[in-house]
Design a protein around this motif. Structure first.
Motif, PDB file in Angstrom:
ATOM      1  N   ALA A  48      -0.120   6.059   3.631  1.00 40.99           N
ATOM      2  CA  ALA A  48      -0.456   4.895   2.801  1.00 40.99           C
ATOM      3  C   ALA A  48       0.259   3.650   3.336  1.00 40.99           C
ATOM      4  O   ALA A  48      -0.354   2.594   3.524  1.00 40.99           O
ATOM      5  CB  ALA A  48      -0.056   5.174   1.359  1.00 40.99           C
ATOM      6  N   LEU A  49       1.548   3.785   3.617  1.00 42.42           N
ATOM      7  CA  LEU A  49       2.319   2.662   4.162  1.00 42.42           C
ATOM      8  C   LEU A  49       1.717   2.168   5.478  1.00 42.42           C
ATOM      9  O   LEU A  49       1.622   0.968   5.728  1.00 42.42           O
ATOM     10  CB  LEU A  49       3.763   3.096   4.435  1.00 42.42           C
ATOM     11  CG  LEU A  49       4.715   3.262   3.248  1.00 42.42           C
ATOM     12  CD1 LEU A  49       5.983   3.984   3.702  1.00 42.42           C
ATOM     13  CD2 LEU A  49       5.083   1.912   2.639  1.00 42.42           C
ATOM     14  N   LEU A  50       1.295   3.135   6.312  1.00 41.96           N
ATOM     15  CA  LEU A  50       0.773   2.788   7.641  1.00 41.96           C
ATOM     16  C   LEU A  50      -0.451   1.886   7.574  1.00 41.96           C
ATOM     17  O   LEU A  50      -0.633   1.025   8.430  1.00 41.96           O
ATOM     18  CB  LEU A  50       0.409   4.065   8.409  1.00 41.96           C
ATOM     19  CG  LEU A  50       1.496   4.624   9.318  1.00 41.96           C
ATOM     20  CD1 LEU A  50       1.074   5.968   9.888  1.00 41.96           C
ATOM     21  CD2 LEU A  50       1.817   3.634  10.454  1.00 41.96           C
ATOM     22  N   VAL A  51      -1.274   2.083   6.540  1.00 39.09           N
ATOM     23  CA  VAL A  51      -2.476   1.251   6.413  1.00 39.09           C
ATOM     24  C   VAL A  51      -2.061  -0.218   6.243  1.00 39.09           C
ATOM     25  O   VAL A  51      -2.542  -1.104   6.949  1.00 39.09           O
ATOM     26  CB  VAL A  51      -3.353   1.710   5.224  1.00 39.09           C
ATOM     27  CG1 VAL A  51      -4.553   0.795   5.056  1.00 39.09           C
ATOM     28  CG2 VAL A  51      -3.806   3.154   5.412  1.00 39.09           C
ATOM     29  N   GLY A  52      -1.132  -0.458   5.318  1.00 39.19           N
ATOM     30  CA  GLY A  52      -0.676  -1.831   5.077  1.00 39.19           C
ATOM     31  C   GLY A  52       0.047  -2.411   6.281  1.00 39.19           C
ATOM     32  O   GLY A  52      -0.205  -3.560   6.677  1.00 39.19           O
ATOM     33  N   VAL A  53       0.929  -1.612   6.877  1.00 38.07           N
ATOM     34  CA  VAL A  53       1.713  -2.102   8.015  1.00 38.07           C
ATOM     35  C   VAL A  53       0.792  -2.434   9.199  1.00 38.07           C
ATOM     36  O   VAL A  53       0.923  -3.487   9.822  1.00 38.07           O
ATOM     37  CB  VAL A  53       2.811  -1.075   8.417  1.00 38.07           C
ATOM     38  CG1 VAL A  53       3.458  -1.441   9.739  1.00 38.07           C
ATOM     39  CG2 VAL A  53       3.874  -0.974   7.323  1.00 38.07           C
ATOM     40  N   THR A  69       0.841  -1.211   0.000  1.00 39.56           N
ATOM     41  CA  THR A  69       0.000   0.000   0.000  1.00 39.56           C
ATOM     42  C   THR A  69       0.875   1.260   0.000  1.00 39.56           C
ATOM     43  O   THR A  69       0.476   2.275   0.562  1.00 39.56           O
ATOM     44  CB  THR A  69      -0.918   0.063   1.252  1.00 39.56           C
ATOM     45  OG1 THR A  69      -0.094   0.147   2.426  1.00 39.56           O
ATOM     46  CG2 THR A  69      -1.857  -1.110   1.366  1.00 39.56           C
ATOM     47  N   SER A  70       2.066   1.202  -0.617  1.00 41.61           N
ATOM     48  CA  SER A  70       2.994   2.326  -0.433  1.00 41.61           C
ATOM     49  C   SER A  70       2.608   3.596  -1.179  1.00 41.61           C
ATOM     50  O   SER A  70       3.029   4.683  -0.817  1.00 41.61           O
ATOM     51  CB  SER A  70       4.408   1.917  -0.834  1.00 41.61           C
ATOM     52  OG  SER A  70       4.468   1.703  -2.227  1.00 41.61           O
ATOM     53  N   CYS A  71       1.807   3.468  -2.248  1.00 43.09           N
ATOM     54  CA  CYS A  71       1.448   4.666  -3.003  1.00 43.09           C
ATOM     55  C   CYS A  71      -0.045   4.642  -3.365  1.00 43.09           C
ATOM     56  O   CYS A  71      -0.883   4.827  -2.498  1.00 43.09           O
ATOM     57  CB  CYS A  71       2.348   4.789  -4.224  1.00 43.09           C
ATOM     58  SG  CYS A  71       2.166   6.382  -5.056  1.00 43.09           S
ATOM     59  N   ASP A  72      -0.366   4.371  -4.611  1.00 40.25           N
ATOM     60  CA  ASP A  72      -1.779   4.458  -5.005  1.00 40.25           C
ATOM     61  C   ASP A  72      -2.349   3.144  -5.526  1.00 40.25           C
ATOM     62  O   ASP A  72      -3.334   3.140  -6.247  1.00 40.25           O
ATOM     63  CB  ASP A  72      -1.979   5.581  -6.045  1.00 40.25           C
ATOM     64  CG  ASP A  72      -1.170   5.366  -7.311  1.00 40.25           C
ATOM     65  OD1 ASP A  72      -0.195   4.604  -7.263  1.00 40.25           O
ATOM     66  OD2 ASP A  72      -1.519   5.961  -8.340  1.00 40.25           O
ATOM     67  N   GLN A  79      -5.725  -3.273  -6.733  1.00 40.32           N
ATOM     68  CA  GLN A  79      -6.810  -2.290  -6.866  1.00 40.32           C
ATOM     69  C   GLN A  79      -6.161  -0.919  -7.035  1.00 40.32           C
ATOM     70  O   GLN A  79      -5.597  -0.371  -6.088  1.00 40.32           O
ATOM     71  CB  GLN A  79      -7.678  -2.342  -5.601  1.00 40.32           C
ATOM     72  CG  GLN A  79      -8.740  -1.290  -5.512  1.00 40.32           C
ATOM     73  CD  GLN A  79      -9.925  -1.590  -6.421  1.00 40.32           C
ATOM     74  OE1 GLN A  79     -10.447  -2.695  -6.414  1.00 40.32           O
ATOM     75  NE2 GLN A  79     -10.319  -0.621  -7.230  1.00 40.32           N
ATOM     76  N   SER A  80      -6.207  -0.383  -8.261  1.00 41.65           N
ATOM     77  CA  SER A  80      -5.559   0.899  -8.514  1.00 41.65           C
ATOM     78  C   SER A  80      -6.480   2.062  -8.131  1.00 41.65           C
ATOM     79  O   SER A  80      -7.689   1.984  -8.304  1.00 41.65           O
ATOM     80  CB  SER A  80      -5.196   0.997  -9.995  1.00 41.65           C
ATOM     81  OG  SER A  80      -4.724   2.300 -10.258  1.00 41.65           O
ATOM     82  N   GLN A  81      -5.857   3.132  -7.633  1.00 42.77           N
ATOM     83  CA  GLN A  81      -6.636   4.333  -7.280  1.00 42.77           C
ATOM     84  C   GLN A  81      -6.526   5.412  -8.358  1.00 42.77           C
ATOM     85  O   GLN A  81      -6.960   6.542  -8.141  1.00 42.77           O
ATOM     86  CB  GLN A  81      -6.107   4.928  -5.964  1.00 42.77           C
ATOM     87  CG  GLN A  81      -6.131   4.008  -4.778  1.00 42.77           C
ATOM     88  CD  GLN A  81      -5.449   4.640  -3.575  1.00 42.77           C
ATOM     89  OE1 GLN A  81      -4.991   5.785  -3.614  1.00 42.77           O
ATOM     90  NE2 GLN A  81      -5.377   3.900  -2.488  1.00 42.77           N
ATOM     91  N   ILE A  82      -5.968   5.056  -9.502  1.00 42.11           N
ATOM     92  CA  ILE A  82      -5.669   6.080 -10.525  1.00 42.11           C
ATOM     93  C   ILE A  82      -6.889   6.941 -10.853  1.00 42.11           C
ATOM     94  O   ILE A  82      -6.792   8.165 -10.943  1.00 42.11           O
ATOM     95  CB  ILE A  82      -5.067   5.430 -11.795  1.00 42.11           C
ATOM     96  CG1 ILE A  82      -3.589   5.176 -11.558  1.00 42.11           C
ATOM     97  CG2 ILE A  82      -5.246   6.340 -13.021  1.00 42.11           C
ATOM     98  CD1 ILE A  82      -2.848   4.555 -12.712  1.00 42.11           C
ATOM     99  N   ASP A  83      -8.057   6.311 -10.980  1.00 43.60           N
ATOM    100  CA  ASP A  83      -9.259   7.080 -11.350  1.00 43.60           C
ATOM    101  C   ASP A  83      -9.624   8.122 -10.289  1.00 43.60           C
ATOM    102  O   ASP A  83     -10.172   9.164 -10.598  1.00 43.60           O
ATOM    103  CB  ASP A  83     -10.441   6.134 -11.597  1.00 43.60           C
ATOM    104  CG  ASP A  83     -10.229   5.336 -12.883  1.00 43.60           C
ATOM    105  OD1 ASP A  83      -9.437   5.810 -13.728  1.00 43.60           O
ATOM    106  OD2 ASP A  83     -10.816   4.252 -13.017  1.00 43.60           O
ATOM    107  N   ILE A  84      -9.302   7.812  -9.029  1.00 43.28           N
ATOM    108  CA  ILE A  84      -9.611   8.753  -7.938  1.00 43.28           C
ATOM    109  C   ILE A  84      -8.684   9.966  -8.002  1.00 43.28           C
ATOM    110  O   ILE A  84      -9.088  11.095  -7.770  1.00 43.28           O
ATOM    111  CB  ILE A  84      -9.455   8.063  -6.554  1.00 43.28           C
ATOM    112  CG1 ILE A  84     -10.308   6.786  -6.484  1.00 43.28           C
ATOM    113  CG2 ILE A  84      -9.775   9.001  -5.411  1.00 43.28           C
ATOM    114  CD1 ILE A  84     -10.092   5.965  -5.212  1.00 43.28           C
ATOM    115  N   ILE A  86      -5.895  11.353   0.322  1.00 44.53           N
ATOM    116  CA  ILE A  86      -6.937  10.575  -0.366  1.00 44.53           C
ATOM    117  C   ILE A  86      -6.472   9.132  -0.574  1.00 44.53           C
ATOM    118  O   ILE A  86      -7.235   8.181  -0.420  1.00 44.53           O
ATOM    119  CB  ILE A  86      -7.312  11.257  -1.713  1.00 44.53           C
ATOM    120  CG1 ILE A  86      -7.956  12.622  -1.417  1.00 44.53           C
ATOM    121  CG2 ILE A  86      -8.245  10.385  -2.540  1.00 44.53           C
ATOM    122  CD1 ILE A  86      -8.257  13.455  -2.648  1.00 44.53           C
ATOM    123  N   ALA A  87      -5.173   8.974  -0.878  1.00 46.51           N
ATOM    124  CA  ALA A  87      -4.622   7.625  -1.075  1.00 46.51           C
ATOM    125  C   ALA A  87      -4.789   6.811   0.204  1.00 46.51           C
ATOM    126  O   ALA A  87      -5.229   5.663   0.182  1.00 46.51           O
ATOM    127  CB  ALA A  87      -3.142   7.714  -1.453  1.00 46.51           C
TER     128      ALA A  87
END
Ligand code: KG4
Ligand code: ZN
Length: 337
Positions: free
Chosen positions: A87-92, A8-11, A30-35, A46-47
């Motif tokens: 973003a990293l924190l969510v995964g960790v 979850t390091s970026c988008d 799951q890409s967040q590009i559209d967001i 937002i990420a």
């Protein structure tokens, strides 16, 4: 050994199940590009929120696709550095909760080392030593890889990353986000010598792309950066092709110089920019002429994915490089367990 990997390091929110660092049972991205597209770039806050919303279904799908129950997983691997801290924190945090609930070990993974490992997923017979070039939205670095988990830094960008330059130039040309794939597509079949940009090639194995980016800005808007972009679609495509060629030339020169200086005849690429068709074509050709074998993972392993994280966690685990519940997200530094 069955490893669940989380990225979850970026988008991209991604989870994968990989057996023994090789056999990919599932890889959900799951890409967040559209967001982020409407903002013209990744918005960290937002990420982070989007990762929180999607991580549970993404991990559940990765387990379901692999027909594995969470209790059957032997270890949980997670990207802990570098990247956007929220973003990293969510995964960790998610990975630590899973490890705590299941009593399974946790392996913290450096995202860049994951990108390098993508080559091992695609080419299991890749031998070492090998020069690795990671070219992504956040990083552009050369390494001497002594094994699949030991990478000595040879040089890196002193300003923009290659992908960042692609994204910024696409913005200058009003081409949308992310810029890399658009510039790649627009440049196909065009003559890159119509618009030529000066290449910055340091004597060292470092990189610098901000000069090329600024040259594009001047070319498009003159001395006034606020001036609206008035180039025709054709002219924009020529600028894009000239810019891409300049970046590719710098990457090719520095990568081959790294092989020469280290006496290495293998070169492995990774990261989103390694999807670039011109880079693949030119690097392969120039490397071949020097007797260097070049490796490019398929696009799905070049861009962010959790298979590379679950994959590298296996040799890390075997080498005893395991983390514990004190594992933290480190936005800037590399991680070594
Ligand atoms: O590795 P990645 O998915 O995420 C990071 O870790 O940064 O790389 C994303 C970057 C973006 O800057 C994107 O524009 C670039 O990779 N990219 C490309 C291409 N596809 C993606 N750059 C040039 N040509 C491409 N075909
Ligand atoms: Zn990446």
């Amino acid at each position: 050994m069955l490893i669940l990997g989380i990225e979850t390091s970026c988008d991209e929110t991604s989870a994968a199940v990989v057996v023994d660092g090789r056999d990919i049972r599932s890889n959900v991205v799951q890409s967040q590009i559209d967001i982020h597209r409407v903002y013209g770039g990744v918005v960290p806050e937002i990420a982070c929120r989007a990762h929180i919303e999607t991580i549970t279904p993404v991990v559940e799908k990765a387990l379901a696709d692999a027909t594995v129950k969470v209790g059957e997983v032997d270890a949980v691997a997670v990207t802990c550095a570098p990247g956007l801290v929220g973003a990293l924190l969510v995964g960790v945090s998610f990975a630590k909760s899973l490890a705590l609930a299941t009593g399974k070990p946790i392996v913290g993974v450096d995202h860049i080392h994951g990108h390098i490992y993508a080559n091992k997923l695609a080419f299991p017979d890749l031998a070492y030593p090998c020069v690795s070039l990671v070219v992504s939205g956040g990083h552009t670095s050369l390494y001497l890889s002594k094994s699949e988990i030991d990478h000595e830094l040879l040089g890196s960008t002193t300003d923009d990353a290659a992908g960042e330059a692609f994204d910024k130039v696409a913005k200058i040309l009003d081409l949308g986000f992310p810029g890399g794939p658009v510039i790649d597509r627009l440049s196909q079949g065009r003559d890159p010598s119509k618009v030529v940009f000066k290449r910055t090639v340091p004597e060292s194995l470092d990189f610098s792309f901000s000069g090329i980016k600024t040259s594009v800005l001047y070319k498009v808007r003159g001395q006034d950066a606020r001036r609206p972009m008035t180039l025709s679609a054709e002219e924009r495509a020529d600028v894009a092709a000239g810019f891409q060629e300049a970046v590719v030339d710098v990457l090719v020169q520095q990568a081959l110089k790294a092989c020469e200086r280290t006496g290495t005849s293998r070169l492995a690429l990774g990261g989103g920019v390694a999807c670039n068709s011109r880079l693949r074509e030119k690097m392969k050709d120039r490397a071949e002429r020097k007797g260097i074998e070049s490796y490019f993972p398929p696009a799905r392993f070049c861009t962010d994915n959790a298979a590379m994280i679950a994959g590298i966690a296996y040799p890390l685990f075997k080498a005893g490089r395991v983390s514990d519940l004190s594992l933290d997200a480190i936005p800037t530094k590399t991680h070594r367990a």
